[in-house]
Design a protein around this motif. Structure first.
Motif, PDB file in Angstrom:
ATOM      1  N   LEU A 135       0.693  -1.138  -0.052  1.00  0.00           N
ATOM      2  CA  LEU A 135      -0.139  -0.042  -0.077  1.00  0.00           C
ATOM      3  C   LEU A 135       0.838   1.329  -0.221  1.00  0.00           C
ATOM      4  O   LEU A 135       1.924   1.278   0.396  1.00  0.00           O
TER       5      LEU A 135
ATOM      6  N   ASP B 227       1.054   5.071   0.961  1.00  0.00           N
ATOM      7  CA  ASP B 227       0.495   6.234   1.948  1.00  0.00           C
ATOM      8  C   ASP B 227       0.923   7.256   1.283  1.00  0.00           C
ATOM      9  O   ASP B 227       2.101   8.043   1.615  1.00  0.00           O
TER      10      ASP B 227
ATOM     11  N   MET C  26       3.538   1.652   9.933  1.00  0.00           N
ATOM     12  CA  MET C  26       3.441   1.632   8.314  1.00  0.00           C
ATOM     13  C   MET C  26       3.858   0.112   7.991  1.00  0.00           C
ATOM     14  O   MET C  26       2.917  -0.460   7.192  1.00  0.00           O
TER      15      MET C  26
ATOM     16  N   THR D  25       1.934  -1.001   4.509  1.00  0.00           N
ATOM     17  CA  THR D  25       2.628   0.324   3.724  1.00  0.00           C
ATOM     18  C   THR D  25       3.790   0.002   3.311  1.00  0.00           C
ATOM     19  O   THR D  25       4.768  -0.074   4.227  1.00  0.00           O
TER      20      THR D  25
ATOM     21  N   PHE E   1       5.698   5.885   0.860  1.00  0.00           N
ATOM     22  CA  PHE E   1       4.785   6.726   1.807  1.00  0.00           C
ATOM     23  C   PHE E   1       5.433   8.320   1.107  1.00  0.00           C
ATOM     24  O   PHE E   1       6.587   8.353   0.675  1.00  0.00           O
TER      25      PHE E   1
ATOM     26  N   SER F 239      -3.058   8.632   5.044  1.00  0.00           N
ATOM     27  CA  SER F 239      -3.303   8.612   6.482  1.00  0.00           C
ATOM     28  C   SER F 239      -3.404   9.815   7.403  1.00  0.00           C
ATOM     29  O   SER F 239      -4.140  10.260   8.473  1.00  0.00           O
TER      30      SER F 239
ATOM     31  N   LEU G  19      -3.960   1.778   5.881  1.00  0.00           N
ATOM     32  CA  LEU G  19      -4.884   2.242   4.733  1.00  0.00           C
ATOM     33  C   LEU G  19      -5.981   1.345   4.666  1.00  0.00           C
ATOM     34  O   LEU G  19      -6.552   1.764   3.835  1.00  0.00           O
TER      35      LEU G  19
ATOM     36  N   ALA H 143      -5.622   3.029  -3.247  1.00  0.00           N
ATOM     37  CA  ALA H 143      -4.370   2.509  -2.180  1.00  0.00           C
ATOM     38  C   ALA H 143      -3.229   2.065  -2.626  1.00  0.00           C
ATOM     39  O   ALA H 143      -2.225   1.835  -1.938  1.00  0.00           O
ATOM     40  N   THR H 144      -3.121   1.698  -4.046  1.00  0.00           N
ATOM     41  CA  THR H 144      -2.124   1.072  -4.820  1.00  0.00           C
ATOM     42  C   THR H 144      -1.546   1.933  -5.750  1.00  0.00           C
ATOM     43  O   THR H 144      -0.918   2.621  -5.748  1.00  0.00           O
TER      44      THR H 144
END
Length: 444
Positions: A62, A64, A113, A118, A121, A305, A315, A349-350
């Motif tokens: 994921l 962020d 994370m 995650t 980021f 987030s 997420l 999210a991806t």
């Protein structure tokens, strides 16, 4: 053939957001080299490390796309507070952060994370951001990091303000020291928000981001006060002000995007700006964004987030809350159960986050040639399996704690819930001490 990592007997979330079962995935160097059915696995394939994926789903890590790693030590402090939380709590706290606190906060943020699946980021910045970069490097995560940028605002302390020249010099220094580190760390330019950025700052920072061919990170259309400020000062709305001074473009990541007009949405689409929503923060403080309209225009949307001050960094939680909130606000009144689908949420999210980080050609989906940034989710659990539709259940049922293994840039970063790159016990101990010290120092 010898690979670095071999995952056997797993299910795979494909680039088309379908589930392929009984697969193997092979990693060589830092890339996904092979994906196929286990039945086609050659007997001469070897690997330095083999992971049993039975009962697990392999999916993209994921992303962020908007967080504040320096706010990790504010967890639990902003809920049930009257507005404006930013001026009363966040600014006093951030303005008093020292290097030790930023280092501890960023390390704890990376730890959380990773344990929530995650792998990448975007940090919108703060003070002492070299410490955030060092924490990301140590953790093994992928990151786009910048320094918080402000040159005006009556309530902003001098420690958080600077002239355009000084601000640019500081980011250039950060860029020189950390950009491209281990192929994982990118340094961006930033504008905290239009209310704390002079026209000169907006123009000069935007020009520098273009010169360095890197990203630009900003908060945009977060709340009504921002719109009122722009209308009074410029007779234009926030996105229009950024556009006038050269900030809107394909390299711009804008966080929140709650109070956009129809014209602003069209303008952002025309300029190919990358949108990032922070569902829990938006719903709790600002309102409901026009996400269905944005999707109709073709805008790229990611999820963030917004840091740990008001929530967790999961997420998976953001997807679940976002689906419920948008469905209740936009879907129920018109009897549309698919106003925001599970597939669209997973995309946000991806690959949506990957686009926001300017990395869609490298991360964000499981396919041969992409960087080996992926997670393994334990789906052999009563709250996940059996299911009629695993895509739906990922959004509605999977939690960050269901993530068993994490691979970033071809390296195993977490295995069987144990983070291999960070000392969790030490970080948690230091964080408790730092939280109390910084709360007293900031007077919050």
């Amino acid at each position: 053939m010898k690979y670095d990592i071999l995952i056997k007997n797993c299910s795979v979330l494909t680039a088309n957001y379908e589930i392929d079962e009984n697969c193997y995935v092979a990693v060589k160097d830092n890339q996904i080299s092979q994906i196929d059915e286990v039945d086609n696995l050659s007997t001469d394939i070897e690997a330095k490390e083999t992971i049993n994926g039975k009962g697990k789903l392999l999916m993209p890590g994921l992303v962020d796309a908007h967080t504040h790693t320096c706010q990790q030590l504010l967890r639990g402090r902003t809920m049930d507070e009257y507005p404006m939380v930013w001026t009363r709590i966040l600014v006093p706290f951030e303005s008093r952060l020292d290097e030790e606190a930023v280092s501890t906060s960023a390390s704890l943020s990376c730890l959380e994370m990773i344990k929530n699946g995650t792998t990448s980021f975007a940090d919108s910045g703060g003070l002492h951001m070299h410490k955030a970069a060092e924490a990301a490097i140590e953790s093994g995560m992928r990151a786009a990091i910048t320094k918080s940028v402000m040159d005006m605002g009556n309530f902003i302390p001098d420690t958080m303000l600077g002239s355009p020249e000084v601000i640019i010099e500081e980011i250039e220094s950060l860029y020189k020291d950390y950009h491209g580190t281990d192929d994982r760390i990118n340094i961006w330019f930033a504008l905290r928000q239009v209310m704390t950025s002079s026209p000169e700052l907006i123009s000069k920072v935007s020009e520098k981001a273009e010169q360095y061919k890197t990203g630009l990170h900003a908060h945009l259309a977060e709340h009504r006060d921002e719109v009122s400020f722009c209308l009074q000062k410029y007779q234009k709305r926030p996105a229009e002000v950024f556009d006038e001074y050269g900030a809107l473009g394909p390299n711009l990541l804008t966080a929140h995007n709650v109070v956009l007009s129809e014209e602003e949405i069209d303008l952002l689409h025309e300029r190919d700006v990358k949108i990032v929503h922070c569902p829990r923060n938006n719903f709790g403080n600002h309102g409901f964004p026009k996400t269905p309209r944005m999707l109709q225009t073709g805008l790229s949307i990611g999820l963030g987030s917004d840091g740990a001050a008001g929530s967790s960094l999961s997420l998976f939680d953001e997807m679940r809350v976002f689906r419920s909130g948008i469905h209740a606000f936009w879907g129920l009144p018109i009897f549309d159960p698919k106003v925001l689908s599970a597939k669209e949420l997973l995309e946000m999210a991806t690959i949506g986050g990957a686009r926001a980080l300017q990395m869609e050609n490298e991360i964000g989906e499981i396919s041969v040639g992409k960087k080996a940034d992926f997670i393994l989710v334990d789906i052999d659990q009563p709250h996940i399996s059996p299911t009629h539709n695993l895509i739906n259940t990922i959004v509605e049922g999977v939690n960050g704690t269901d993530v068993e293994d994490v691979v970033i840039n071809g390296k195993v970063i977490m295995k069987n819930r144990e983070v291999l790159t960070l000392d969790e016990e030490r970080i948690r101990h230091e964080s408790t001490r730092a939280l109390n010290r910084m709360a007293e120092k900031a007077g919050i």
